[in-house]
Design an enzyme around this catalytic site. Structure first.
Site, PDB file in Angstrom:
ATOM      1  N   LYS A  53     -23.684 -52.205  -7.883  1.00 25.17           N
ATOM      2  CA  LYS A  53     -22.465 -51.534  -8.332  1.00 25.17           C
ATOM      3  C   LYS A  53     -21.266 -52.462  -8.153  1.00 25.17           C
ATOM      4  O   LYS A  53     -20.456 -52.650  -9.064  1.00 25.17           O
ATOM      5  CB  LYS A  53     -22.252 -50.222  -7.557  1.00 25.17           C
ATOM      6  CG  LYS A  53     -23.224 -49.134  -7.984  1.00 25.17           C
ATOM      7  CD  LYS A  53     -23.199 -47.883  -7.109  1.00 25.17           C
ATOM      8  CE  LYS A  53     -24.283 -46.906  -7.587  1.00 25.17           C
ATOM      9  NZ  LYS A  53     -24.386 -45.672  -6.828  1.00 25.17           N
ATOM     10  N   GLN A  97     -22.126 -43.540  -1.372  1.00 26.70           N
ATOM     11  CA  GLN A  97     -23.538 -43.607  -1.755  1.00 26.70           C
ATOM     12  C   GLN A  97     -24.334 -42.520  -1.032  1.00 26.70           C
ATOM     13  O   GLN A  97     -24.212 -42.338   0.174  1.00 26.70           O
ATOM     14  CB  GLN A  97     -24.090 -45.007  -1.426  1.00 26.70           C
ATOM     15  CG  GLN A  97     -25.497 -45.264  -1.898  1.00 26.70           C
ATOM     16  CD  GLN A  97     -25.645 -45.282  -3.432  1.00 26.70           C
ATOM     17  OE1 GLN A  97     -24.686 -45.555  -4.161  1.00 26.70           O
ATOM     18  NE2 GLN A  97     -26.828 -44.975  -3.917  1.00 26.70           N
ATOM     19  N   ASP A 120     -17.998 -40.608  -9.577  1.00 24.85           N
ATOM     20  CA  ASP A 120     -19.368 -40.090  -9.595  1.00 24.85           C
ATOM     21  C   ASP A 120     -19.426 -38.735 -10.307  1.00 24.85           C
ATOM     22  O   ASP A 120     -20.502 -38.280 -10.696  1.00 24.85           O
ATOM     23  CB  ASP A 120     -19.850 -39.854  -8.145  1.00 24.85           C
ATOM     24  CG  ASP A 120     -20.883 -40.868  -7.696  1.00 24.85           C
ATOM     25  OD1 ASP A 120     -21.606 -41.400  -8.550  1.00 24.85           O
ATOM     26  OD2 ASP A 120     -20.965 -41.110  -6.471  1.00 24.85           O
TER      27      ASP A 120
END
Ligand code: GUN
Length: 285
Positions: A53, A97, A120
């Site tokens: 990422k 995460q 997200d």
């Protein structure tokens, strides 16, 4: 019949090339897009995802940094960091995460992220907006799948779509996106009684199960579009999806491979969401 392959790696590359101009334009105006990724603990798979990422951002000229904590860190420390990042104008996207260690209240952490930096798309406000059909940030994996449908010229309207898996990260938002696109949607899970009966009538089959080669050729309707969201590591170290690719390739109309399918698209859409967040911020200034 051999299925047409929807190449996620190539599509991801094409999209990322297209992002560079937007990043340059934002940077020139003093709004260089910035993403912070928070990793708690040292899960090897999460470490790989987080590194990809951050590197994905850097490769197209964005700012990105990783903040890591030991698995024993207390939740308050992470919440303080999120509050600090929420107030930092140079940061447009914040991602924690998942999964988090067991002593964390995952929902509380996700809700602490400012909704306009929630790249997200996991904050309740963004989930609600998606459910209402006016998405602000679309969760990256299902968003990537929608881009793959677009690339494969898959018309979703009126189609029977079956999603296997009901997670907040993939299954549920995938179902909402398919509903919004006019498909007739069934979401299956491990307790579903007649899974075969459902999958065999699916024009669109999305597998987000987490079990290697779970979807076999006999479960697929001839000509169906088969999307494999799984990334599983086999005992020999090789990656494999939730779909028995070799078998389903002969039955499906279109199919995504693993690796090189949905995986590269997930990070691509994270970049897209972060750039979008920076563009909204620039437009509001
Ligand atoms: N863990 C597995 N997939 C994801 C994702 O898309 N976002 C976050 N934050 N964690 C994940």
């Amino acid at each position: 019949m051999t299925a047409q392959i929807i190449d996620g790696k190539a599509l991801a590359e094409e999209l990322r090339q297209g992002f560079k101009g937007r990043v340059e334009a934002l940077t020139a105006k003093g709004h260089k897009p910035g993403l912070v990724v928070i990793l708690v603990g040292a899960d090897p798979a999460s470490e790989v995802y987080v590194r990809n990422k951050v590197n994905g951002c850097l490769a197209i000229g964005m700012h990105s940094e990783k903040i890591t904590y030991d698995a024993t860190v207390d939740q308050a420390t992470v919440l303080d960091k999120i509050a600090e990042l929420n107030a930092n104008p140079a940061i447009h996207g914040i991602l924690v995460q998942l999964p988090l260690p067991k002593h964390f209240d995952e929902e509380a952490v996700l809700e602490a992220i400012a909704a306009d930096k929630d790249v997200d798309g996991f904050h309740a406000e963004n989930v609600g907006a998606l459910a209402q059909g006016n998405p602000r940030f679309i969760p990256c994996t299902p968003y990537g799948v929608m881009k793959m449908f677009e690339k494969g010229n898959v018309d979703l309207s009126g189609k029977e779509a079956v999603v296997i898996g009901r997670s907040n990260i993939v299954g549920k938002p995938m179902a909402l996106l398919l509903i919004n696109a006019g498909a007739t949607v069934t979401v299956c899970n491990s307790r579903t009684k007649d899974l075969l009966g459902h999958t065999r009538r699916a024009d669109i089959l999305v597998a987000a199960v987490g079990k290697p080669k779970f979807v076999t050729a006999d479960m697929v309707k001839p000509g169906a579009v088969v999307i494999d969201v799984g990334i599983n590591r086999l005992p020999d170290g090789k990656l494999c999806g939730d779909v028995d690719y070799a078998g389903c390739l002969e039955v499906a109309g279109q199919i995504t491979p693993v690796p090189g399918g949905v995986g590269p698209m997930t990070i691509t859409m994270l970049l897209a969401n972060t750039i979008e967040a920076a563009e909204r911020k620039a437009a509001a200034n």
